[in-house]
Design an enzyme around this catalytic site. Structure first.
Site, PDB file in Angstrom:
ATOM      1  N   TYR A 122     -18.021  44.312 -53.932  1.00  0.00           N
ATOM      2  CA  TYR A 122     -17.920  43.151 -53.030  1.00  0.00           C
ATOM      3  C   TYR A 122     -19.281  42.834 -52.400  1.00  0.00           C
ATOM      4  O   TYR A 122     -19.363  42.439 -51.245  1.00  0.00           O
ATOM      5  CB  TYR A 122     -16.827  43.392 -51.967  1.00  0.00           C
ATOM      6  CG  TYR A 122     -15.504  43.758 -52.607  1.00  0.00           C
ATOM      7  CD1 TYR A 122     -14.784  42.791 -53.296  1.00  0.00           C
ATOM      8  CD2 TYR A 122     -15.018  45.056 -52.583  1.00  0.00           C
ATOM      9  CE1 TYR A 122     -13.588  43.118 -53.938  1.00  0.00           C
ATOM     10  CE2 TYR A 122     -13.830  45.391 -53.220  1.00  0.00           C
ATOM     11  CZ  TYR A 122     -13.120  44.426 -53.896  1.00  0.00           C
ATOM     12  OH  TYR A 122     -11.955  44.744 -54.533  1.00  0.00           O
ATOM     13  N   TYR A 165     -16.320  40.367 -42.495  1.00  0.00           N
ATOM     14  CA  TYR A 165     -15.335  41.312 -41.956  1.00  0.00           C
ATOM     15  C   TYR A 165     -15.899  42.184 -40.840  1.00  0.00           C
ATOM     16  O   TYR A 165     -15.262  43.184 -40.470  1.00  0.00           O
ATOM     17  CB  TYR A 165     -14.839  42.291 -43.030  1.00  0.00           C
ATOM     18  CG  TYR A 165     -14.564  41.770 -44.402  1.00  0.00           C
ATOM     19  CD1 TYR A 165     -13.693  40.704 -44.608  1.00  0.00           C
ATOM     20  CD2 TYR A 165     -15.138  42.386 -45.509  1.00  0.00           C
ATOM     21  CE1 TYR A 165     -13.427  40.266 -45.902  1.00  0.00           C
ATOM     22  CE2 TYR A 165     -14.864  41.947 -46.795  1.00  0.00           C
ATOM     23  CZ  TYR A 165     -14.010  40.887 -46.980  1.00  0.00           C
ATOM     24  OH  TYR A 165     -13.743  40.466 -48.245  1.00  0.00           O
ATOM     25  N   CYS A 204     -29.905  30.877 -41.025  1.00  0.00           N
ATOM     26  CA  CYS A 204     -29.749  30.257 -39.716  1.00  0.00           C
ATOM     27  C   CYS A 204     -28.289  30.232 -39.275  1.00  0.00           C
ATOM     28  O   CYS A 204     -27.649  29.171 -39.234  1.00  0.00           O
ATOM     29  CB  CYS A 204     -30.352  28.857 -39.745  1.00  0.00           C
ATOM     30  SG  CYS A 204     -32.113  28.979 -40.005  1.00  0.00           S
ATOM     31  N   GLU A 205     -27.776  31.419 -38.998  1.00  0.00           N
ATOM     32  CA  GLU A 205     -26.422  31.628 -38.477  1.00  0.00           C
ATOM     33  C   GLU A 205     -26.501  32.903 -37.662  1.00  0.00           C
ATOM     34  O   GLU A 205     -27.037  33.907 -38.148  1.00  0.00           O
ATOM     35  CB  GLU A 205     -25.416  31.915 -39.615  1.00  0.00           C
ATOM     36  CG  GLU A 205     -25.214  30.826 -40.605  1.00  0.00           C
ATOM     37  CD  GLU A 205     -23.916  30.067 -40.396  1.00  0.00           C
ATOM     38  OE1 GLU A 205     -23.119  30.437 -39.511  1.00  0.00           O
ATOM     39  OE2 GLU A 205     -23.725  29.090 -41.133  1.00  0.00           O
ATOM     40  N   ARG A 251     -20.269  40.905 -46.531  1.00  0.00           N
ATOM     41  CA  ARG A 251     -19.228  41.687 -45.852  1.00  0.00           C
ATOM     42  C   ARG A 251     -19.431  41.829 -44.341  1.00  0.00           C
ATOM     43  O   ARG A 251     -18.453  41.725 -43.580  1.00  0.00           O
ATOM     44  CB  ARG A 251     -19.074  43.055 -46.512  1.00  0.00           C
ATOM     45  CG  ARG A 251     -18.643  42.971 -47.979  1.00  0.00           C
ATOM     46  CD  ARG A 251     -18.338  44.327 -48.605  1.00  0.00           C
ATOM     47  NE  ARG A 251     -17.171  44.922 -47.997  1.00  0.00           N
ATOM     48  CZ  ARG A 251     -17.187  45.880 -47.084  1.00  0.00           C
ATOM     49  NH1 ARG A 251     -18.343  46.399 -46.687  1.00  0.00           N
ATOM     50  NH2 ARG A 251     -16.083  46.329 -46.562  1.00  0.00           N
ATOM     51  N   GLY A 288      -7.119  49.773 -53.945  1.00  0.00           N
ATOM     52  CA  GLY A 288      -7.137  49.818 -52.486  1.00  0.00           C
ATOM     53  C   GLY A 288      -7.746  51.030 -51.828  1.00  0.00           C
ATOM     54  O   GLY A 288      -7.944  51.033 -50.607  1.00  0.00           O
ATOM     55  N   PRO A 317      -8.338  50.205 -59.618  1.00  0.00           N
ATOM     56  CA  PRO A 317      -9.345  50.550 -58.627  1.00  0.00           C
ATOM     57  C   PRO A 317     -10.574  49.647 -58.732  1.00  0.00           C
ATOM     58  O   PRO A 317     -10.981  49.284 -59.837  1.00  0.00           O
ATOM     59  CB  PRO A 317      -9.715  51.990 -58.989  1.00  0.00           C
ATOM     60  CG  PRO A 317      -9.507  52.052 -60.477  1.00  0.00           C
ATOM     61  CD  PRO A 317      -8.308  51.162 -60.747  1.00  0.00           C
ATOM     62  N   GLY A 318     -11.130  49.268 -57.619  1.00  0.00           N
ATOM     63  CA  GLY A 318     -12.364  48.483 -57.607  1.00  0.00           C
ATOM     64  C   GLY A 318     -13.415  49.188 -56.764  1.00  0.00           C
ATOM     65  O   GLY A 318     -14.323  49.845 -57.270  1.00  0.00           O
ATOM     66  N   ARG A 319     -13.236  49.087 -55.464  1.00  0.00           N
ATOM     67  CA  ARG A 319     -14.217  49.607 -54.516  1.00  0.00           C
ATOM     68  C   ARG A 319     -14.534  51.092 -54.746  1.00  0.00           C
ATOM     69  O   ARG A 319     -15.693  51.508 -54.667  1.00  0.00           O
ATOM     70  CB  ARG A 319     -13.673  49.415 -53.095  1.00  0.00           C
ATOM     71  CG  ARG A 319     -14.663  49.654 -51.986  1.00  0.00           C
ATOM     72  CD  ARG A 319     -13.960  49.591 -50.622  1.00  0.00           C
ATOM     73  NE  ARG A 319     -13.164  48.400 -50.446  1.00  0.00           N
ATOM     74  CZ  ARG A 319     -13.599  47.264 -49.911  1.00  0.00           C
ATOM     75  NH1 ARG A 319     -14.828  47.165 -49.473  1.00  0.00           N
ATOM     76  NH2 ARG A 319     -12.789  46.218 -49.802  1.00  0.00           N
TER      77      ARG A 319
HETATM   78  C1  LIG Z   1      -8.834  43.348 -55.110  1.00  0.00           C
HETATM   79  C2  LIG Z   1      -7.733  43.889 -55.938  1.00  0.00           C
HETATM   80  C3  LIG Z   1      -7.797  45.194 -56.425  1.00  0.00           C
HETATM   81  C4  LIG Z   1      -8.933  46.145 -56.117  1.00  0.00           C
HETATM   82  O1  LIG Z   1      -8.940  46.576 -54.808  1.00  0.00           O
HETATM   83  P1  LIG Z   1      -9.925  47.725 -54.330  1.00  0.00           P
HETATM   84  O2  LIG Z   1      -9.656  47.870 -52.901  1.00  0.00           O
HETATM   85  O3  LIG Z   1     -11.311  47.267 -54.608  1.00  0.00           O
HETATM   86  O4  LIG Z   1      -9.588  48.956 -55.104  1.00  0.00           O
HETATM   87  C5  LIG Z   1      -6.765  45.625 -57.248  1.00  0.00           C
HETATM   88  N1  LIG Z   1      -5.705  44.827 -57.539  1.00  0.00           N
HETATM   89  C6  LIG Z   1      -5.611  43.560 -57.076  1.00  0.00           C
HETATM   90  C7  LIG Z   1      -4.444  42.742 -57.444  1.00  0.00           C
HETATM   91  C8  LIG Z   1      -6.619  43.056 -56.257  1.00  0.00           C
HETATM   92  O5  LIG Z   1      -6.511  41.810 -55.778  1.00  0.00           O
END
Ligand SMILES: *Cc1c(COP(=O)(O)O)cnc(C)c1O
Length: 420
Positions: free
Chosen positions: A372, A318, A343-344, A314, A240, A276-278
């Site tokens: 993402y 969002y 075309c949107e 995105r 997150g 962690p992802g983002r």
């Molecule tokens: C999407 C997700 C993440 C990663 O979130 P980031 O904001 O990209 O760090 C981690 N855990 C779960 C369960 C998720 O759905």
């Protein structure tokens, strides 16, 4: 910090001019920097040093490209997955099954079985019935599946509503007040080994305060579970952390997270897990695009680029901001709208934005597109599926081909009864 910088008036990815990638691969194309991915993976890990046992699982949905996952596997990250498809990718990239955490609110029984057969290290249960099904599947295989219960701590992550997951009425997790009784029932099942609890309250958090509030509730829950006689040896604290999309935007650093976690989890005596992802992939990628036309508008001109909402969803999804920069900036600026060819009306990246002056045929990038981005791409308007490139020093490789409309069309059939 990333490795997309101006050198002699021209944007580079590490030691490769972006213009070279555009010439050889075409546009639009995602460009990832290996050094940036590795740097982010290292900084995140270092921020959590001193916390005792820590497990890091990259959230595959942020960027499931096999080469990206391979870089993270080599950085000793496991994977947080939400589907059987993501599991196949993590395994193919060389991640150990035991380092895979299976999350997701809609894991099917077939996917649970697939996870058991592969030896996935942990299942994060989203509700009780899922636990019963997993237990039965595991028991039938002579296994006990390691699992946590995902709780919904009912905190407002303070982020966009579509990426907020920890409010009471969101679809994720179980209400925290129901967790102790549910945990007890799950812990009694023969095919489960309940290890602890999990939470993930949302994405692109601009402060660690909501996480701190959530973790404090998790800490209380762990104490309650132990008081009730349960062994708790893991706490999955989710992902997150936000990243900087706009110049000057204030976001928490991994070190801020580490400091807060050290304070809040002191005495928990569990293995802490992170997803962690983002924060790992976001600033490790850009979307390279070419301006098709600069079309006069009523207030400002429309810069029509060859990337669109199907390549980078995105902004349309969002209202997200992605910084736009010319690959060969002249130093002159202009105010413009930036839009794609789809075309949107929603296929608009920015309105009334002050940007580098660009003209028809110029190259530009959207920054912070490594998470993402390509993973959400579609072929809407019968556009190609956008390709991906990874740069490593002065070399680069195409790590995902452009998949053309013809290939997609070849997977379609007109039934015999429509043939004549
Ligand atoms: C999407 C997700 C993440 C990663 O979130 P980031 O904001 O990209 O760090 C981690 N855990 C779960 C369960 C998720 O759905």
């Amino acid at each position: 910090m990333d490795h997309f910088e101006l050198r002699n008036g021209e944007l580079y990815a590490e030691d490769v001019p972006l213009a070279r990638i555009a010439a050889e691969v075409g546009t639009p194309v995602y460009v990832y920097s290996r050094a940036t991915l590795e740097r982010h993976a290292r900084v995140f890990r270092e921020a959590l040093e001193g916390l005792g046992r820590v497990h890091l699982a990259f959230a595959v949905k942020a960027n499931p490209n096999l080469a990206v996952l391979r870089v993270l596997a080599r950085a000793e990250y496991g994977a947080d997955i939400v589907s059987g498809g993501e599991m196949a990718r993590a395994l193919a990239a060389g991640m150990a099954a035991d380092d895979i955490v299976f999350s997701g609110v809609g894991k099917t029984p077939a996917e649970l079985a697939q996870g058991l057969d592969a030896g996935v290290g942990q299942f994060n249960l989203e509700h009780e019935e899922e636990g019963h099904v997993l237990s039965a599947l595991a028991h039938a295989r002579g296994q006990r599946a390691s699992a946590t219960l995902r709780v919904n701590p009912d905190v407002d992550a303070g982020t966009h509503e579509k990426i907020s997951t920890g409010k009471a009425d969101n679809k994720f997790g179980v209400p925290i007040d129901q967790a102790p009784a549910m945990y007890a029932r799950l812990a009694a099942l023969p095919g489960l080994r309940m290890r602890g609890v999990a939470c993930h309250i949302g994405s692109q958090l601009s402060s660690v305060a909501p996480l701190e509030a959530a973790y404090a509730r998790i800490g209380k829950l762990i104490a309650d579970l132990r008081a009730a006689g349960h062994a708790v040896d893991r706490a999955d604290l989710g992902g997150g952390l936000g990243v900087r999309y706009r110049p000057g935007e204030v976001v928490p650093w991994p070190a801020d997270l580490g400091e807060m976690v050290a304070r809040v989890t002191s005495g928990w005596n569990v293995e802490l897990m992170f997803e962690p992802g983002r924060v790992i992939a976001g600033n490790a990628g850009v979307l390279l695009t070419r301006v098709i036309w600069v079309k006069p508008g009523v207030t400002h001109p429309y810069v029509i680029v060859d990337a669109a909402m199907n390549d980078l969803a995105r902004p349309a999804l969002y209202g997200a901001y992605h910084h736009f920069e010319a690959v060969h900036p002249s130093g002159e600026r202009m105010t413009a709208h930036i839009a794609g060819p789809v075309c949107e009306t929603g296929d608009t990246f920015a309105m009334n934005r002050e940007i580098d002056r660009v003209g028809s045929g110029d190259l530009a990038i959207f920054r912070t597109a490594g998470a993402y981005g390509a993973t959400m791409a579609s072929t809407y308007n019968s556009r190609s599926l956008v390709p991906e490139v990874m740069v490593d020093g002065d070399r680069f490789a195409v790590v995902a081909d452009r998949i053309g409309a013809d290939t997609i069309m070849n997977a379609e059939r007109v039934p015999e009864w429509l043939a004549d």
